[in-house]
Design a protein around this motif. Structure first.
Motif, PDB file in Angstrom:
ATOM      1  N   ILE A  27       0.639  -0.959  -0.605  1.00 15.69           N
ATOM      2  CA  ILE A  27      -0.279  -0.190   0.389  1.00 15.69           C
ATOM      3  C   ILE A  27       1.004   1.384  -0.030  1.00 15.69           C
ATOM      4  N   GLY A  28       1.653   1.536   0.626  1.00 21.20           N
ATOM      5  CA  GLY A  28       3.072   2.055   0.511  1.00 21.20           C
ATOM      6  C   GLY A  28       3.373   3.113  -0.846  1.00 21.20           C
ATOM      7  N   TYR A  29       3.916   1.336  -1.503  1.00 21.61           N
ATOM      8  CA  TYR A  29       4.996   1.829  -2.574  1.00 21.61           C
ATOM      9  C   TYR A  29       3.164   2.171  -3.457  1.00 21.61           C
ATOM     10  N   THR A  30       1.799   1.519  -3.653  1.00 18.58           N
ATOM     11  CA  THR A  30       0.741   2.347  -4.205  1.00 18.58           C
ATOM     12  C   THR A  30       0.068   3.254  -3.821  1.00 18.58           C
ATOM     13  N   LEU A  31       0.818   3.761  -3.200  1.00 15.65           N
ATOM     14  CA  LEU A  31      -0.083   5.394  -2.903  1.00 15.65           C
ATOM     15  C   LEU A  31       0.840   6.246  -3.488  1.00 15.65           C
ATOM     16  N   VAL A  32       2.172   6.545  -2.690  1.00 18.30           N
ATOM     17  CA  VAL A  32       2.629   7.183  -4.383  1.00 18.30           C
ATOM     18  C   VAL A  32       2.805   6.780  -4.832  1.00 18.30           C
ATOM     19  N   TYR A  33       2.830   5.996  -5.685  1.00 13.45           N
ATOM     20  CA  TYR A  33       2.782   5.987  -6.916  1.00 13.45           C
ATOM     21  C   TYR A  33       1.631   6.875  -7.781  1.00 13.45           C
ATOM     22  N   GLY A  34       0.231   6.284  -7.145  1.00 10.08           N
ATOM     23  CA  GLY A  34      -0.751   6.618  -7.700  1.00 10.08           C
ATOM     24  C   GLY A  34      -0.799   8.422  -8.303  1.00 10.08           C
ATOM     25  N   ILE A  35       0.384   8.732  -7.405  1.00 13.40           N
ATOM     26  CA  ILE A  35      -0.251  10.143  -6.861  1.00 13.40           C
ATOM     27  C   ILE A  35       1.308  10.673  -8.017  1.00 13.40           C
ATOM     28  N   LEU A  36       2.959  10.237  -7.858  1.00 15.30           N
ATOM     29  CA  LEU A  36       3.620  10.356  -8.125  1.00 15.30           C
ATOM     30  C   LEU A  36       4.073   9.764  -8.969  1.00 15.30           C
ATOM     31  N   LEU A  81       9.852  11.587   4.964  1.00 17.45           N
ATOM     32  CA  LEU A  81       9.582  12.939   4.692  1.00 17.45           C
ATOM     33  C   LEU A  81      10.874  13.342   4.568  1.00 17.45           C
ATOM     34  N   VAL A  82      12.387  13.401   5.392  1.00 14.89           N
ATOM     35  CA  VAL A  82      13.841  13.907   4.859  1.00 14.89           C
ATOM     36  C   VAL A  82      14.267  13.146   3.031  1.00 14.89           C
ATOM     37  N   VAL A  83      13.623  11.639   2.963  1.00 17.10           N
ATOM     38  CA  VAL A  83      14.288  11.688   1.357  1.00 17.10           C
ATOM     39  C   VAL A  83      13.105  11.789   1.099  1.00 17.10           C
ATOM     40  N   GLU A  84      11.624  12.000   0.856  1.00 22.26           N
ATOM     41  CA  GLU A  84      11.088  12.643  -0.206  1.00 22.26           C
ATOM     42  C   GLU A  84      11.596  14.056  -0.316  1.00 22.26           C
ATOM     43  N   ARG A  85      12.155  14.668   0.374  1.00 19.57           N
ATOM     44  CA  ARG A  85      12.298  16.271  -0.190  1.00 19.57           C
ATOM     45  C   ARG A  85      13.055  16.796  -0.300  1.00 19.57           C
ATOM     46  N   ALA A  86      14.647  16.242   0.336  1.00 23.42           N
ATOM     47  CA  ALA A  86      16.425  15.982  -0.252  1.00 23.42           C
ATOM     48  C   ALA A  86      15.965  15.112  -2.157  1.00 23.42           C
ATOM     49  N   ALA A  87      15.653  13.829  -1.942  1.00 22.40           N
ATOM     50  CA  ALA A  87      15.587  13.583  -2.913  1.00 22.40           C
ATOM     51  C   ALA A  87      15.128  13.110  -4.029  1.00 22.40           C
ATOM     52  N   TYR A  88      13.201  13.152  -3.881  1.00 17.34           N
ATOM     53  CA  TYR A  88      12.566  13.042  -4.860  1.00 17.34           C
ATOM     54  C   TYR A  88      11.639  14.478  -5.321  1.00 17.34           C
ATOM     55  N   ARG A  89      11.245  15.373  -4.514  1.00 20.47           N
ATOM     56  CA  ARG A  89      11.132  16.920  -4.848  1.00 20.47           C
ATOM     57  C   ARG A  89      11.470  17.452  -6.066  1.00 20.47           C
ATOM     58  N   PRO A  90      13.290  17.591  -5.388  1.00 17.19           N
ATOM     59  CA  PRO A  90      13.710  18.102  -6.889  1.00 17.19           C
ATOM     60  C   PRO A  90      13.793  16.810  -8.384  1.00 17.19           C
ATOM     61  N   LEU A  91      13.444  16.131  -8.297  1.00 23.09           N
ATOM     62  CA  LEU A  91      13.380  15.546  -9.266  1.00 23.09           C
ATOM     63  C   LEU A  91      11.704  15.336 -10.216  1.00 23.09           C
ATOM     64  N   ARG A  92      10.921  15.624  -9.105  1.00 27.71           N
ATOM     65  CA  ARG A  92       9.618  16.078 -10.297  1.00 27.71           C
ATOM     66  C   ARG A  92       8.815  15.758 -11.610  1.00 27.71           C
ATOM     67  N   SER A  93       9.918  17.024 -11.350  1.00 25.93           N
ATOM     68  CA  SER A  93       9.388  16.870 -13.426  1.00 25.93           C
ATOM     69  C   SER A  93      10.408  16.289 -14.052  1.00 25.93           C
ATOM     70  N   LYS A  94      11.295  15.631 -13.296  1.00 25.76           N
ATOM     71  CA  LYS A  94      12.280  15.236 -14.135  1.00 25.76           C
ATOM     72  C   LYS A  94      11.425  14.051 -15.207  1.00 25.76           C
ATOM     73  N   PRO A  95      11.260  12.924 -16.194  1.00 28.76           N
ATOM     74  CA  PRO A  95      10.873  11.932 -16.249  1.00 28.76           C
ATOM     75  C   PRO A  95      11.071  10.995 -15.216  1.00 28.76           C
ATOM     76  N   GLU A  96      10.376   9.685 -15.138  1.00 31.32           N
ATOM     77  CA  GLU A  96      10.194   8.497 -13.991  1.00 31.32           C
ATOM     78  C   GLU A  96      11.673   8.146 -14.287  1.00 31.32           C
ATOM     79  N   GLU A  97      11.979   7.545 -15.534  1.00 29.32           N
ATOM     80  CA  GLU A  97      13.876   6.928 -15.443  1.00 29.32           C
ATOM     81  C   GLU A  97      14.406   7.780 -14.095  1.00 29.32           C
ATOM     82  N   THR A  98      14.727   8.855 -14.398  1.00 26.89           N
ATOM     83  CA  THR A  98      15.410   9.889 -13.661  1.00 26.89           C
ATOM     84  C   THR A  98      14.837   9.078 -11.932  1.00 26.89           C
ATOM     85  N   THR A  99      13.791   9.389 -11.728  1.00 27.08           N
ATOM     86  CA  THR A  99      13.691   9.512 -10.101  1.00 27.08           C
ATOM     87  C   THR A  99      13.680   7.649 -10.080  1.00 27.08           C
TER      88      THR A  99
END
Length: 300
Positions: A27-36, A81-99
């Motif tokens: 469910i943790g996987y699918t919540l994040v995938y469903g949105i991002l 939350l630290v991982v999301e803010r530091a690693a994923y948020r800056p790449l939010r507009s990048k291709p899925e392969e990058t994330t």
């Protein structure tokens, strides 16, 4: 070989317990995938963090086990939350392969940091005596820990379902998963929605990690990788992006893995992980979107 009804019931209960753990992680996987549309392979490592945190609170601070679980959830959520803010948020507009590659890098980083700080040696994970007991019901012995895992997982899944369906934040999460651009136009704060998804996912991962550690009685820095990978398979089988699909996929995987070990010759039990990926291949060949998944246009 003829198996007794007691043995079959015992294996079904074991499968339900293992499947409940997989369902929480999936469910943790699918919540994040469903949105991002992000497959967060570092999600499995949150299990390890939650388990070590719970052990530290019980052994070092001598806190009651329920309190230790709550505090371990808080620690895991903060790291998530630290991982999301530091690693994923800056790449939010990048291709899925990058994330996707970034999530692998974050996972490896967490594993190696844990190995350096905590040592690679497995440690014993002790649960309170009341959880390690066996109870007899109808001539069948059940582990209290297994019963607790099933009950707590059911409660968490029901609570999450009510949250997603009945609260404004939950409805906003569903809307964002359906169409992020339209949600932004309607005034939805995407950062808040993403944070909520990571908080819920990290909390469920922490609970699943403590459950898994209590189930097997040991923890080690790499303990989250394989369950996390299997939970990802469960999410894909159920239809990644679908909460009911993640839960059903986790239960299918748990039942299948336990029954594979319990009813096939012992020499085949070492290949139980092969069953997991064979099931994935079969499902994707028959229904590429998973059991509850549906085809949709990719976002631009």
């Amino acid at each position: 070989m003829v198996y007794s009804a007691d043995y079959i019931i015992q294996q079904l209960v074991n499968g339900l317990g293992l499947g409940s753990v997989y369902a929480l992680i999936a469910i943790g996987y699918t919540l994040v995938y469903g949105i991002l549309r992000l497959i967060n392979f570092a999600h499995g490592d949150l299990l390890m963090i939650g388990s070590y945190a719970a052990m530290a609170f019980t052994l070092n601070l001598l806190l009651p086990f329920p309190v230790a679980i709550l505090l371990s959830i808080a620690v895991t959520v903060m790291i998530g939350l630290v991982v999301e803010r530091a690693a994923y948020r800056p790449l939010r507009s990048k291709p899925e392969e990058t994330t996707l590659v970034t999530s692998f890098a974050v996972s490896i980083l967490i594993q190696n940091l844990a190995t350096m700080i905590l040592s690679p040696q497995p440690r014993s994970f002790q649960v309170p005596a009341y959880l390690s007991k066996m109870v007899e019901l109808g001539g069948i012995d059940f582990s209290v820990m297994n019963i607790a895992i099933i009950g707590l997982s059911a409660l968490l899944l029901i609570a999450l379902t009510m949250f997603i369906k009945k609260t404004k934040l939950g409805i906003a999460m569903r809307a964002t998963a359906e169409n992020m651009n339209a949600s932004v136009l309607m005034g939805v704060n995407i950062n808040s929605i993403v944070r909520t998804a990571f908080i819920i996912g990290a909390a469920l991962a922490a609970v699943a990690g403590v459950m898994n550690a209590g189930r097997y009685g040991r923890i080690e820095p790499m303990m989250g990788f394989v369950p996390g990978l299997k939970a990802f398979v469960a999410a894909v089988i159920g239809g990644i992006g679908s909460l009911p699909g993640a839960a059903i996929g986790g239960l299918i995987l748990g039942f299948g893995e336990i029954l594979f070990v319990g009813f096939l010759p012992p020499e085949l039990s070492a290949y139980k992980d092969a069953f997991v990926f064979l099931a994935l291949i079969v499902v994707l060949l028959i229904k590429p979107t998973g059991i509850f998944g549906k085809a949709e246009d990719r976002r631009v």
